[in-house]
Design a protein around this motif. Sequence first.
Motif, mmCIF file in Angstrom:
data_model
loop_
_atom_site.group_PDB
_atom_site.id
_atom_site.type_symbol
_atom_site.label_atom_id
_atom_site.label_comp_id
_atom_site.label_asym_id
_atom_site.label_seq_id
_atom_site.Cartn_x
_atom_site.Cartn_y
_atom_site.Cartn_z
ATOM 1 N N LYS A 34 -2.360 -6.012 9.552
ATOM 2 C CA LYS A 34 -2.696 -7.378 8.858
ATOM 3 C C LYS A 34 -1.547 -7.889 7.863
ATOM 4 C CE LYS A 34 -6.623 -6.871 6.547
ATOM 5 N NZ LYS A 34 -7.188 -8.483 6.723
ATOM 6 N N PHE A 93 -10.467 -2.794 1.998
ATOM 7 C CA PHE A 93 -9.338 -2.083 1.271
ATOM 8 C C PHE A 93 -8.710 -3.566 0.645
ATOM 9 C CE2 PHE A 93 -8.278 2.218 1.818
ATOM 10 C CZ PHE A 93 -9.462 2.793 2.020
ATOM 11 N N ASP A 94 -8.403 -4.330 1.415
ATOM 12 C CA ASP A 94 -7.812 -5.600 1.074
ATOM 13 C C ASP A 94 -8.564 -6.538 0.031
ATOM 14 O OD1 ASP A 94 -5.143 -5.622 2.266
ATOM 15 O OD2 ASP A 94 -5.586 -6.645 4.006
ATOM 16 N N GLY A 95 -9.755 -6.481 -0.028
ATOM 17 C CA GLY A 95 -10.596 -7.223 -0.641
ATOM 18 C C GLY A 95 -10.707 -6.606 -2.137
ATOM 19 N N LEU A 117 -5.646 4.008 9.154
ATOM 20 C CA LEU A 117 -5.540 3.014 8.286
ATOM 21 C C LEU A 117 -4.355 2.392 8.002
ATOM 22 C CD1 LEU A 117 -7.768 1.786 6.215
ATOM 23 C CD2 LEU A 117 -7.113 3.689 4.689
ATOM 24 N N ALA A 137 -9.544 -1.923 6.659
ATOM 25 C CA ALA A 137 -8.406 -2.635 6.189
ATOM 26 C C ALA A 137 -8.959 -3.933 5.517
ATOM 27 C CB ALA A 137 -7.461 -2.898 7.133
ATOM 28 N N TYR A 141 0.767 -1.098 -0.105
ATOM 29 C CA TYR A 141 0.147 -0.167 0.017
ATOM 30 C C TYR A 141 1.028 1.197 0.167
ATOM 31 C CZ TYR A 141 -4.447 -2.546 0.988
ATOM 32 O OH TYR A 141 -5.387 -3.243 0.887
ATOM 33 N N LYS A 169 -1.198 -0.699 -4.217
ATOM 34 C CA LYS A 169 -2.605 -0.072 -4.012
ATOM 35 C C LYS A 169 -2.355 1.312 -3.783
ATOM 36 C CE LYS A 169 -4.963 -4.373 -3.011
ATOM 37 N NZ LYS A 169 -5.945 -4.825 -2.162
ATOM 38 N N LEU A 195 -3.491 -1.562 8.278
ATOM 39 C CA LEU A 195 -3.250 -2.313 6.874
ATOM 40 C C LEU A 195 -1.833 -3.068 7.525
ATOM 41 C CD1 LEU A 195 -4.210 0.203 4.216
ATOM 42 C CD2 LEU A 195 -5.049 -1.938 4.574
#
Lengths: 111, 127, 129
Positions: free
Chosen positions: A31, B118-120, A24, B115, A4, A107, A28
């Motif tokens: 994860k 977004f990951d999807g 965010l 999150a 990202y 992304k 992110l």
Amino acid sequence: MSNYLLIESRDPFEYGDTRYMYSLAGDLAGKGNEVTLFLIQNGVLTTRSGVKDNPLDSLPKGARSVKVLADEFSLRERGISQSSLSGGVKVSNVDNLVDLLVQEGTKAVWH
Amino acid sequence: MAKILSVVERAYHGTLEEQDDTILWMSHILKNAGADISVLLRSNAVNYAVKGQDASGITIGGVPLSNPPKLDQDVVSLIDAGVDTYVVTEDVEDRGIKQGELVGGVKMVSRSGLADLFDGHDAIWHW
Amino acid sequence: MATLTIALMDPPYEAETTTTALRIIDAAVRKGHQVNVFAYEGAVNLTMKDQAAHPNPVKGTTVEEEDHVIPSKLVAGLLGTEQVEWINCGLCVDERGSGNWVDGARRGAPADFLKWSQESTNTLVIGTK
């Protein structure tokens, strides 16, 4: 997992909603994603050490940290010297931003 | 085909002149053009999903704004067109909006769930 | 070399985003990449050829001394590299009456933006605030 590139052009002094990108970024990264937070324009106003209630401090530390870059021109334009930057902020530029953008599968999110 | 998440956060800017929201419109026309696109309403744009918006009755210099925006209906049209349309729960609550005030078919997502959302998706178009 | 697609929304002289976006495009071009720009809403005014320099009565400078920044000239310079494609949203142009563009800009629609994004290495959407 994804790469990202979160580009933050806004600051928490003018906008009440800027912490969104910082949280965010942390979520992110938490994860397992590779996350770069690229600060540009007034987004760099959080980079001075001494900023009160700085959203940069909310970013996760350690293995799941967020890479924080700040646009050199935006810093210079605002008289923010490299010696005054918060810890963890690295100086970058739009050339490097382009390098990040053209990485397949990145992304890119502008805010 | 890349799965796109179109994020809308800026609300009621130019909607009276445009007679719609330009990003809801863009998202809808891209869906019609074959895009695999979802919409996330966040920040002030969560208000687009509130039922009963009425922008009628404006006349300026004798010129009526005869076809005012109907943003709640535009959200319903998006959903009817097959666009998954998400609304951030906390952004709704922060504005004192009750979930019962929202049009049917929107999907609630918490801030901590963004999150995953977004990951999807393969691309995030944050307008 | 890669292809970037960039969507812009801000009109000239309103946001730093305009010059930032043009800096990014310039950097991409210098690195040999192709850049597609989709100008949406107010950004269609970036290509208006009639933008003109003016003197600055506060600084006491003439037109020549002020050497004012003209966004359409910056766009024209980027288009002159032949590594930049520029489409203005046609409906956005009509509602603003913002014709008479610098050479190389052309009229199009959101479907063009979608096609470009599908063909590009990456897409960066830069909305307005």
